[in-house]
Design a protein around this motif. Structure first.
Motif, PDB file in Angstrom:
ATOM      1  N   SER A 179     -33.965  33.302  65.117  1.00  0.00           N
ATOM      2  CA  SER A 179     -33.403  32.125  64.452  1.00  0.00           C
ATOM      3  C   SER A 179     -31.880  32.093  64.475  1.00  0.00           C
ATOM      4  O   SER A 179     -31.289  31.077  64.112  1.00  0.00           O
ATOM      5  N   ALA A 180     -31.256  33.159  64.892  1.00  0.00           N
ATOM      6  CA  ALA A 180     -29.792  33.165  64.986  1.00  0.00           C
ATOM      7  C   ALA A 180     -29.298  32.217  66.080  1.00  0.00           C
ATOM      8  O   ALA A 180     -28.144  31.806  66.064  1.00  0.00           O
ATOM      9  N   PHE A 181     -30.180  31.837  67.002  1.00  0.00           N
ATOM     10  CA  PHE A 181     -29.783  30.986  68.117  1.00  0.00           C
ATOM     11  C   PHE A 181     -29.994  29.503  67.860  1.00  0.00           C
ATOM     12  O   PHE A 181     -29.804  28.690  68.756  1.00  0.00           O
ATOM     13  N   PHE A 182     -30.411  29.115  66.662  1.00  0.00           N
ATOM     14  CA  PHE A 182     -30.776  27.719  66.436  1.00  0.00           C
ATOM     15  C   PHE A 182     -29.590  26.759  66.453  1.00  0.00           C
ATOM     16  O   PHE A 182     -29.769  25.561  66.640  1.00  0.00           O
ATOM     17  N   THR A 183     -28.365  27.245  66.264  1.00  0.00           N
ATOM     18  CA  THR A 183     -27.224  26.332  66.191  1.00  0.00           C
ATOM     19  C   THR A 183     -26.884  25.700  67.536  1.00  0.00           C
ATOM     20  O   THR A 183     -26.485  24.538  67.580  1.00  0.00           O
ATOM     21  N   ALA A 184     -27.039  26.441  68.626  1.00  0.00           N
ATOM     22  CA  ALA A 184     -26.707  25.886  69.942  1.00  0.00           C
ATOM     23  C   ALA A 184     -27.605  24.700  70.293  1.00  0.00           C
ATOM     24  O   ALA A 184     -27.087  23.640  70.693  1.00  0.00           O
ATOM     25  N   PRO A 185     -28.937  24.819  70.158  1.00  0.00           N
ATOM     26  CA  PRO A 185     -29.754  23.640  70.448  1.00  0.00           C
ATOM     27  C   PRO A 185     -29.502  22.475  69.497  1.00  0.00           C
ATOM     28  O   PRO A 185     -29.569  21.315  69.905  1.00  0.00           O
ATOM     29  N   LEU A 186     -29.180  22.768  68.248  1.00  0.00           N
ATOM     30  CA  LEU A 186     -28.891  21.695  67.295  1.00  0.00           C
ATOM     31  C   LEU A 186     -27.634  20.938  67.718  1.00  0.00           C
ATOM     32  O   LEU A 186     -27.617  19.699  67.737  1.00  0.00           O
TER      33      LEU A 186
ATOM     34  N   LEU B  46     -24.876  26.749  80.481  1.00  0.00           N
ATOM     35  CA  LEU B  46     -24.553  28.176  80.382  1.00  0.00           C
ATOM     36  C   LEU B  46     -25.078  28.795  79.087  1.00  0.00           C
ATOM     37  O   LEU B  46     -25.651  29.889  79.092  1.00  0.00           O
ATOM     38  N   ILE B  47     -24.891  28.093  77.984  1.00  0.00           N
ATOM     39  CA  ILE B  47     -25.344  28.630  76.691  1.00  0.00           C
ATOM     40  C   ILE B  47     -26.862  28.704  76.637  1.00  0.00           C
ATOM     41  O   ILE B  47     -27.437  29.710  76.202  1.00  0.00           O
ATOM     42  N   TYR B  48     -27.532  27.645  77.089  1.00  0.00           N
ATOM     43  CA  TYR B  48     -28.994  27.668  77.098  1.00  0.00           C
ATOM     44  C   TYR B  48     -29.527  28.792  77.977  1.00  0.00           C
ATOM     45  O   TYR B  48     -30.503  29.453  77.630  1.00  0.00           O
ATOM     46  N   PHE B  49     -28.909  28.989  79.137  1.00  0.00           N
ATOM     47  CA  PHE B  49     -29.355  30.058  80.030  1.00  0.00           C
ATOM     48  C   PHE B  49     -29.212  31.422  79.363  1.00  0.00           C
ATOM     49  O   PHE B  49     -30.134  32.242  79.391  1.00  0.00           O
ATOM     50  N   ALA B  50     -28.075  31.653  78.720  1.00  0.00           N
ATOM     51  CA  ALA B  50     -27.831  32.950  78.080  1.00  0.00           C
ATOM     52  C   ALA B  50     -28.774  33.194  76.906  1.00  0.00           C
ATOM     53  O   ALA B  50     -29.386  34.269  76.801  1.00  0.00           O
ATOM     54  N   ILE B  51     -28.922  32.224  76.023  1.00  0.00           N
ATOM     55  CA  ILE B  51     -29.774  32.465  74.855  1.00  0.00           C
ATOM     56  C   ILE B  51     -31.253  32.459  75.223  1.00  0.00           C
ATOM     57  O   ILE B  51     -32.051  33.117  74.562  1.00  0.00           O
ATOM     58  N   SER B  52     -31.614  31.765  76.295  1.00  0.00           N
ATOM     59  CA  SER B  52     -33.015  31.778  76.720  1.00  0.00           C
ATOM     60  C   SER B  52     -33.398  33.133  77.296  1.00  0.00           C
ATOM     61  O   SER B  52     -34.487  33.649  77.021  1.00  0.00           O
ATOM     62  N   ILE B  53     -32.511  33.702  78.094  1.00  0.00           N
ATOM     63  CA  ILE B  53     -32.778  35.048  78.624  1.00  0.00           C
ATOM     64  C   ILE B  53     -32.892  36.041  77.477  1.00  0.00           C
ATOM     65  O   ILE B  53     -33.798  36.884  77.449  1.00  0.00           O
ATOM     66  N   THR B  54     -32.001  35.949  76.511  1.00  0.00           N
ATOM     67  CA  THR B  54     -32.035  36.859  75.368  1.00  0.00           C
ATOM     68  C   THR B  54     -33.305  36.672  74.550  1.00  0.00           C
ATOM     69  O   THR B  54     -33.935  37.652  74.140  1.00  0.00           O
ATOM     70  N   ALA B  55     -33.699  35.419  74.320  1.00  0.00           N
ATOM     71  CA  ALA B  55     -34.884  35.156  73.502  1.00  0.00           C
ATOM     72  C   ALA B  55     -36.155  35.650  74.180  1.00  0.00           C
ATOM     73  O   ALA B  55     -37.040  36.209  73.526  1.00  0.00           O
ATOM     74  N   VAL B  56     -36.242  35.480  75.485  1.00  0.00           N
ATOM     75  CA  VAL B  56     -37.450  35.915  76.195  1.00  0.00           C
ATOM     76  C   VAL B  56     -37.485  37.432  76.335  1.00  0.00           C
ATOM     77  O   VAL B  56     -38.542  38.056  76.192  1.00  0.00           O
ATOM     78  N   ALA B  57     -36.335  38.053  76.594  1.00  0.00           N
ATOM     79  CA  ALA B  57     -36.317  39.493  76.853  1.00  0.00           C
ATOM     80  C   ALA B  57     -36.335  40.338  75.579  1.00  0.00           C
ATOM     81  O   ALA B  57     -36.962  41.397  75.544  1.00  0.00           O
ATOM     82  N   LYS B  58     -35.668  39.889  74.533  1.00  0.00           N
ATOM     83  CA  LYS B  58     -35.479  40.735  73.364  1.00  0.00           C
ATOM     84  C   LYS B  58     -36.539  40.537  72.281  1.00  0.00           C
ATOM     85  O   LYS B  58     -36.903  41.480  71.592  1.00  0.00           O
ATOM     86  N   TYR B  59     -37.026  39.333  72.110  1.00  0.00           N
ATOM     87  CA  TYR B  59     -37.955  39.028  71.015  1.00  0.00           C
ATOM     88  C   TYR B  59     -39.369  38.882  71.560  1.00  0.00           C
ATOM     89  O   TYR B  59     -39.580  38.370  72.651  1.00  0.00           O
ATOM     90  N   SER B  60     -40.338  39.325  70.751  1.00  0.00           N
ATOM     91  CA  SER B  60     -41.715  39.353  71.252  1.00  0.00           C
ATOM     92  C   SER B  60     -42.623  38.297  70.638  1.00  0.00           C
ATOM     93  O   SER B  60     -43.751  38.141  71.082  1.00  0.00           O
ATOM     94  N   ASP B  61     -42.152  37.562  69.645  1.00  0.00           N
ATOM     95  CA  ASP B  61     -43.039  36.568  69.037  1.00  0.00           C
ATOM     96  C   ASP B  61     -43.160  35.329  69.933  1.00  0.00           C
ATOM     97  O   ASP B  61     -42.317  35.064  70.787  1.00  0.00           O
ATOM     98  N   GLY B  62     -44.230  34.580  69.719  1.00  0.00           N
ATOM     99  CA  GLY B  62     -44.527  33.423  70.562  1.00  0.00           C
ATOM    100  C   GLY B  62     -43.516  32.309  70.442  1.00  0.00           C
ATOM    101  O   GLY B  62     -43.206  31.627  71.428  1.00  0.00           O
TER     102      GLY B  62
END
Length: 176
Positions: free
Chosen positions: A59-66, A105-121
């Motif tokens: 949830s720390a990444f929610f500000t960029a999409p908002l 650029l921001i979406y690419f970075a946070i998407s890689i982090t979200a997929v690689a680091k977090y395991s929830d659906g």
């Protein structure tokens, strides 16, 4: 007690209706264009990604999409109301270009982090929607660059033509 509402039907005079959506003819034109479709896709994907990040452990990444959702809605509104014609002091293509580049650029970075680091659906879904948003913002960026390049080439060719004509005219007058 409570007064009864007036009866509906032929006894009540019809209220004059406002123009409604017909008052926004530029909005219809932008929504039917490729740029309008891209802005709608950007705002929809940004909103979906925002919702996914809010529901996830990332949830720390929610500000960029908002922020990207709000910016996409702003550009959609600005294009629909033709604010670029009304406010000539702002460089609209440059603002749209910077928004698309930073969003991709921001979406690419946070998407890689979200997929690689977090395991929830929800994090995985947010990452996937973020990759889709990256693609849409990149396509928009590409189209903006092509439009600006065409505009600059058109400006260069008219400048070269007038410069060439003035050189010919001045060379003819020197020979007399």
């Amino acid at each position: 007690q409570w007064p009864r509402p007036p009866p509906c039907g032929p006894q009540t005079p019809a209220r004059p209706r406002g123009p409604g959506l017909r008052a926004l003819p530029p909005a219809r034109a932008i929504l039917c264009s490729l740029k309008g479709h891209l802005l709608l896709a950007e705002s929809a994907l940004s909103f979906i990604t925002f919702i996914c990040y809010v529901a996830s452990s990332a949830s720390a990444f929610f500000t960029a999409p908002l922020l990207e959702f709000l910016l996409a809605l702003y550009f959609l509104f600005a294009d629909a109301m033709q604010l670029n014609d009304k406010w000539q002091g702002l460089c609209w293509p440059m603002m749209d270009f910077l928004c698309c580049v930073t969003a991709a650029l921001i979406y690419f970075a946070i998407s890689i982090t979200a997929v690689a680091k977090y395991s929830d659906g929800a994090s995985k879904a947010a990452g996937m929607f973020g990759f889709f948003a990256t693609t849409v913002f990149t396509i928009d960026f590409y189209l903006i660059v092509n439009d600006v390049a065409k505009f600059l080439k058109q400006g260069d060719s008219t400048d070269e033509t007038t410069a060439h004509k003035t050189e010919e005219e001045s060379s003819d007058s020197d020979s007399d």
